[in-house]
Design a protein around this motif. Structure first.
Motif, mmCIF file in Angstrom:
data_model
loop_
_atom_site.group_PDB
_atom_site.id
_atom_site.type_symbol
_atom_site.label_atom_id
_atom_site.label_comp_id
_atom_site.label_asym_id
_atom_site.label_seq_id
_atom_site.Cartn_x
_atom_site.Cartn_y
_atom_site.Cartn_z
ATOM 1 N N PRO A 156 0.764 -0.923 0.134
ATOM 2 C CA PRO A 156 0.012 -0.764 0.379
ATOM 3 C C PRO A 156 0.504 1.300 0.452
ATOM 4 O O PRO A 156 2.167 0.852 1.124
ATOM 5 N N VAL A 157 0.616 2.239 -0.819
ATOM 6 C CA VAL A 157 1.294 3.855 -0.725
ATOM 7 C C VAL A 157 0.917 3.846 0.458
ATOM 8 O O VAL A 157 -0.695 4.604 0.867
ATOM 9 N N ASN A 158 1.511 4.129 1.772
ATOM 10 C CA ASN A 158 1.668 4.916 3.538
ATOM 11 C C ASN A 158 2.058 5.694 3.220
ATOM 12 O O ASN A 158 1.429 6.141 4.424
ATOM 13 N N LEU A 159 2.773 6.996 2.366
ATOM 14 C CA LEU A 159 3.609 7.514 3.179
ATOM 15 C C LEU A 159 3.565 8.781 2.009
ATOM 16 O O LEU A 159 3.964 8.272 0.836
ATOM 17 N N ALA A 160 4.212 10.051 1.637
ATOM 18 C CA ALA A 160 4.094 10.942 1.236
ATOM 19 C C ALA A 160 4.496 12.013 1.951
ATOM 20 O O ALA A 160 5.440 11.935 2.747
ATOM 21 N N THR A 213 1.610 17.179 7.952
ATOM 22 C CA THR A 213 0.480 16.847 7.180
ATOM 23 C C THR A 213 -0.609 15.350 7.115
ATOM 24 O O THR A 213 -0.090 14.378 6.108
ATOM 25 N N ILE A 214 -1.734 15.228 7.858
ATOM 26 C CA ILE A 214 -2.308 13.990 7.461
ATOM 27 C C ILE A 214 -3.596 14.088 6.288
ATOM 28 O O ILE A 214 -4.863 15.260 7.280
ATOM 29 N N LEU A 215 -3.967 13.155 5.597
ATOM 30 C CA LEU A 215 -5.194 12.956 4.305
ATOM 31 C C LEU A 215 -5.332 11.993 4.736
ATOM 32 O O LEU A 215 -5.467 10.986 5.091
ATOM 33 N N PRO A 229 -0.355 10.330 5.460
ATOM 34 C CA PRO A 229 0.682 11.450 5.947
ATOM 35 C C PRO A 229 1.796 12.107 4.826
ATOM 36 O O PRO A 229 1.970 11.199 4.064
ATOM 37 N N ILE A 230 1.921 13.358 5.115
ATOM 38 C CA ILE A 230 2.680 13.673 3.910
ATOM 39 C C ILE A 230 3.719 14.372 5.404
ATOM 40 O O ILE A 230 3.204 15.240 5.573
ATOM 41 N N LEU A 231 4.648 14.030 4.166
ATOM 42 C CA LEU A 231 6.769 14.663 5.367
ATOM 43 C C LEU A 231 6.515 15.767 4.164
ATOM 44 O O LEU A 231 6.645 16.395 3.556
ATOM 45 N N GLU A 232 6.261 17.165 5.725
ATOM 46 C CA GLU A 232 6.577 18.831 4.926
ATOM 47 C C GLU A 232 7.969 18.984 5.175
ATOM 48 O O GLU A 232 8.240 19.382 6.450
ATOM 49 N N LEU A 233 8.786 18.734 4.016
ATOM 50 C CA LEU A 233 9.955 18.918 4.475
ATOM 51 C C LEU A 233 10.818 20.542 4.402
ATOM 52 O O LEU A 233 11.970 20.537 3.404
#
Length: 461
Positions: free
Chosen positions: A108-112, A253-255, A279-283
């Motif tokens: 599964p794609v579980n992170l961005a 940030t969590i979608l 969840p999205i890692l804001e870098l």
């Protein structure tokens, strides 16, 4: 008006050329698909022949032939069968799941992530993750030996998974207690330019993180592979925790409900489940510095793409402008077969009188006829060797016609040699025949692959 209609019906040389091009393209596509399926059927047929002869012979031959049958079925026949079937029933667009090289739905794609590649590498490195090596013969052998010896391999390679038709750009992992059989790992893919998530959000990277808990046998292909833990959300949370613990500037940030929560099968046979959040890692606030190679404008991207979106056609053309390994390996096999054939011709020449005597006795033909048959067979085999080597040379230059002709020759060889096998005890001659059939099946497999087809496709030449 009538004049214009007559003008539109005139078949100009340009129109005829375009029509011939598309007609030949349709024929080539049909032939490609035929050879693609034939290679799989031939590999199953070879597996049956090997098992049948091993069973008839018994003893240690049965053990050895059973192992050979497993290798053929697991690493040649079933993967190609899955490629054929998944191209029919698995959607060829983003559904939040990666795919294996065989087309089976995978992690599964579980992170961005939002940020540059340098920022992503920096936070993963600071979080204690190791960049996985690319799969090469050397790294694959090292992986096997470290697993058998239970030694540490922090940068062990991971199998390729595909998203957007592309292999992962890179992967990171963490070993558990120095055991390469157990590890945390995550694969990253760069999103196509301008691409949006189904929810309309824009991200730069998508990732799939899972935890390998042991070595086992795949349910779908019977290959040796890692067995993964069912709770992929726990692995996702572990990645986030390690990143945030070591890099405070990273925000999350969590979608919520990015996808439906589900529980499904993994290619290894294990179940995987996810709650559907992304969840999205804001870098953006992570400070990073471009590498020396990028500062001087040098790009060294070893990523191999299987199939890319249309906006990557320029990259695809550049990637396949060089000869892919499938073509090189296939041509190498043709050289090996040619050397074997030449050796057989020399051996037959040395034993000419014996062969002629056997033919006169068994086939009840005259000595003159036997000599003519033996000479004709040698000349024909030598001519085939010359033709195959010439076609291989032309294929290395990107000729699609040469590839199709080699596929036809190899397929014909598989059929004729398979029909010459009879049930009985295995001897060296029959074992050699099995090897030759297997080599020609590999040639058809390699030359009917996507990489070989892209390389010789005139649209990219």
């Amino acid at each position: 008006m009538i004049y214009n209609e007559h003008v539109s019906l005139i078949k100009t040389p340009r129109k005829l050329a375009v029509r011939r091009f598309y007609s030949s393209k349709i024929v080539a596509t049909l032939l490609d698909r035929t050879f693609f399926v034939f290679a799989d059927l031939a590999s199953f047929w070879l597996a049956w022949l090997v098992f049948r002869e091993g069973w008839a012979t018994g003893g240690w031959w049965l053990v050895g032939m059973f192992f050979v049958t497993w290798v053929i079925v697991s690493y040649i026949a079933l993967p190609r069968l899955h490629r054929i079937l998944t191209s029919v029933y698995v959607p060829d667009y983003f559904i939040g799941r990666t795919r294996t090289a065989d087309g089976i739905l995978c992690d599964p794609v579980n992170l961005a992530a939002r940020g540059s590649e340098e920022q992503l590498h920096k936070v993963m490195d600071e979080a204690g993750w190791s960049l996985a090596d690319d799969i090469t013969p050397r790294s694959a052998w090292k992986m096997v030996m470290t697993v058998l010896r239970r030694k540490s391999y922090p940068n062990a390679p991971v199998l390729p998974s595909f998203l957007f038709g592309c292999k992962q750009d890179f992967a990171y992992q963490q070993e558990v207690n120095g055991n390469p059989s157990q590890r945390h790992h995550v694969r990253f893919w760069r999103c196509p330019k301008g691409w949006l998530l189904p929810s309309g959000h824009q991200v730069d990277w998508l990732a799939a993180g899972t935890y390998d808990r042991s070595i086992g046998v795949s349910l779908f292909t019977f290959q040796l592979t890692h067995r993964i833990d069912e709770n992929t959300d726990a692995e996702r949370d572990h990645i986030i925790q390690t990143v945030r613990h070591n890099t405070k500037s990273v925000r999350i940030t969590i979608l919520k409900n990015f996808s439906s929560s589900y529980r499904s099968r993994h290619p290894g046979g294990d179940f995987v489940r996810t709650d559907g959040d992304l969840p999205i890692l804001e870098l953006s606030k992570v400070k990073s510095q471009k590498s020396t190679l990028q500062q001087f404008g040098i790009i060294m991207d070893g990523t191999i793409h299987d199939r890319l979106p249309k906006n990557h056609e320029t990259l695809l053309k550049e990637l396949w402008s060089r000869c892919p390994p499938q073509i090189l390996f296939g041509c190498g096999l043709i050289v090996i077969v040619s050397l074997f054939t030449i050796g057989q011709i020399l051996l037959d020449t040395a034993n000419w009188s014996e062969f002629a005597r056997e033919m006169v006795t068994e086939a009840t033909v005259s000595v003159e006829s036997a000599n003519v048959i033996i000479l004709s067979t040698m000349v024909l085999n030598f001519a085939i060797v010359i033709i195959e080597l010439a076609l291989a040379g032309v294929l290395l230059r990107g000729s699609n016609r040469a590839r199709i002709m080699l596929l036809a020759v190899a397929s014909a060889t598989i059929i004729t040699e398979s029909l010459s096998i009879t049930v009985g005890r295995i001897n060296m001659a029959m074992a050699f025949l099995f090897v030759m059939i297997g080599i020609h099946i590999m040639v058809v497999m390699l030359f009917s692959s996507d990489a070989a087809r892209f390389f010789t496709d005139k649209r990219f030449r």
